[in-house]
Design an enzyme around this catalytic site. Structure first.
Site, PDB file in Angstrom:
ATOM      1  N   ASP A  23       3.093  -6.907   4.685  1.00  0.00           N
ATOM      2  CA  ASP A  23       2.218  -7.153   3.534  1.00  0.00           C
ATOM      3  C   ASP A  23       2.882  -6.803   2.207  1.00  0.00           C
ATOM      4  OD1 ASP A  23       1.747  -4.391   2.870  1.00  0.00           O
ATOM      5  OD2 ASP A  23       0.052  -4.301   4.237  1.00  0.00           O
TER       6      ASP A  23
ATOM      7  N   GLU B 118       3.264  -4.474  10.892  1.00  0.00           N
ATOM      8  CA  GLU B 118       2.075  -5.168  10.391  1.00  0.00           C
ATOM      9  C   GLU B 118       2.194  -6.696  10.431  1.00  0.00           C
ATOM     10  OE1 GLU B 118      -0.688  -3.661   9.931  1.00  0.00           O
ATOM     11  OE2 GLU B 118      -0.227  -1.569   9.410  1.00  0.00           O
TER      12      GLU B 118
ATOM     13  N   HIS C  48       0.837  -1.198   0.000  1.00  0.00           N
ATOM     14  CA  HIS C  48       0.000   0.000   0.000  1.00  0.00           C
ATOM     15  C   HIS C  48       0.871   1.247   0.000  1.00  0.00           C
ATOM     16  CE1 HIS C  48      -2.092  -3.302   2.120  1.00  0.00           C
ATOM     17  NE2 HIS C  48      -3.177  -2.862   1.500  1.00  0.00           N
TER      18      HIS C  48
END
Length: 324
Positions: A245, A288, A138
């Site tokens: 991620d 994360e 992201h």
């Protein structure tokens, strides 16, 4: 900084745990620091000859879940995120001031606000040139007004560039904390429409998975690292902000915001090895990691493996890379 001083910094690694997921939409990343400890991060780095200290987890406010707050442009858990980021900033800054290489073990990616603000403050005071590699699926480049969720882990890149609440943008005593040309985003594959416009307007260097597919990870990393191995290399502070991620969920399921189509194991290893080849790594975020969504801590173990490569572990003896 001399080569010996740089080596001394690399040898003095400082682990800082941030047990909160107040910036995320799902619970679980608060357990990330301890998952890395269970996976053996400290002994893994020590086995490479590094001196590794672990100051444990920072203390902070409880992780209360709040609705979007109109008083703070619709962000969730604003006060909690601010307090945690202030404590992260102070811990990372003091670690750098002590001549250590801090590893901020999150927690969610919201806390890169505090970490990178501290790194940028250190660089300003020490007269160093900052380069940030943001490894992530992201862009994390929303503003509070554009954020679809109101989760703070979606706004740190924009906030570091001065677009966001003043309390966030001024954490390190300087707004913006970083200039857009000091950032490079790698591995993108989930970017909101408004984020695309912000990235474009700021002219932030970014490589999505299409770029990696077309160019290959080697070429992407050569571009991302270009200029870091020249005559002024000793003045460069390289910070890596590693969101789990970034990795394809087929190899790293233990994160709350998985996106298909990310780097595989070998691509990730090459990325880490090429960063290590520069010899410039000076600070690191690992964020994360969500063991609640993992299987037998496999994602944490993979991350530890990759971090060994980031700190220079290789299959064969390798010599310093030639200038890019």
């Amino acid at each position: 900084m001399s080569h010996n001083e740089k080596q001394s910094l690399l040898n003095a690694v400082h682990l800082i745990g941030v047990p909160s997921d107040s910036g995320a939409g799902r619970l679980g990343a608060s357990m990330g620091p301890d998952a890395l400890r269970v996976a053996g991060l400290q002994p893994a780095l020590q086995s490479m000859g590094l001196q590794v200290s672990d100051s444990g987890n920072l203390a902070g406010p409880p992780n209360l879940r709040t609705e979007r707050d109109p008083a703070h442009a619709g962000l969730r858990n604003f006060d909690t995120n601010l307090l945690w980021n202030q404590r992260v900033h102070d811990a990372v800054f003091h670690s750098l001031d002590a001549g250590q290489l801090p590893i901020m073990m999150g927690g969610d990616h919201a806390f890169a606000l505090g970490s990178i603000s501290a790194v940028a403050r250190h660089c300003r005071q020490a007269g160093k040139t900052l380069r940030v590699l943001w490894l992530d699926a992201h862009a994390d480049c929303n503003t509070p007004e554009s954020s679809p969720s109101g989760n703070v882990h979606g706004i740190p890149v924009a906030s570091l560039c001065g677009l966001g609440p003043e309390a966030f943008t001024s954490l390190g005593g300087h707004t913006p904390a970083v200039q857009p040309n000091e950032l490079c985003l790698i591995g993108l594959r989930s970017v909101d429409d408004q984020e695309k416009r912000i990235l474009d307007s700021l002219q932030i260097e970014a490589y999505d998975m299409r770029a990696i597919d077309e160019l290959g990870m080697r070429e992407v990393m050569q571009r991302a690292l270009r200029g870091l191995d020249g005559p002024d290399a000793e003045t460069i502070h390289l910070h890596v902000s590693f969101d789990v991620d970034f990795l394809d969920p087929s190899i790293a399921p233990g994160t709350g915001t998985t996106v298909r189509g990310g780097p595989d194991y070998r691509e990730a290893q090459l990325c880490m090895e090429m960063i290590a080849d520069t010899g410039l790594l000076s600070s690191l975020d690992v964020v994360e990691l969500n063991p609640a969504l993992d299987s037998h801590n496999q994602t944490a173990e993979l991350v530890v493996d990759l971090l060994q490569s980031l700190f220079g572990k290789s299959t064969l003896l390798r010599h310093r890379a030639k200038p890019l």
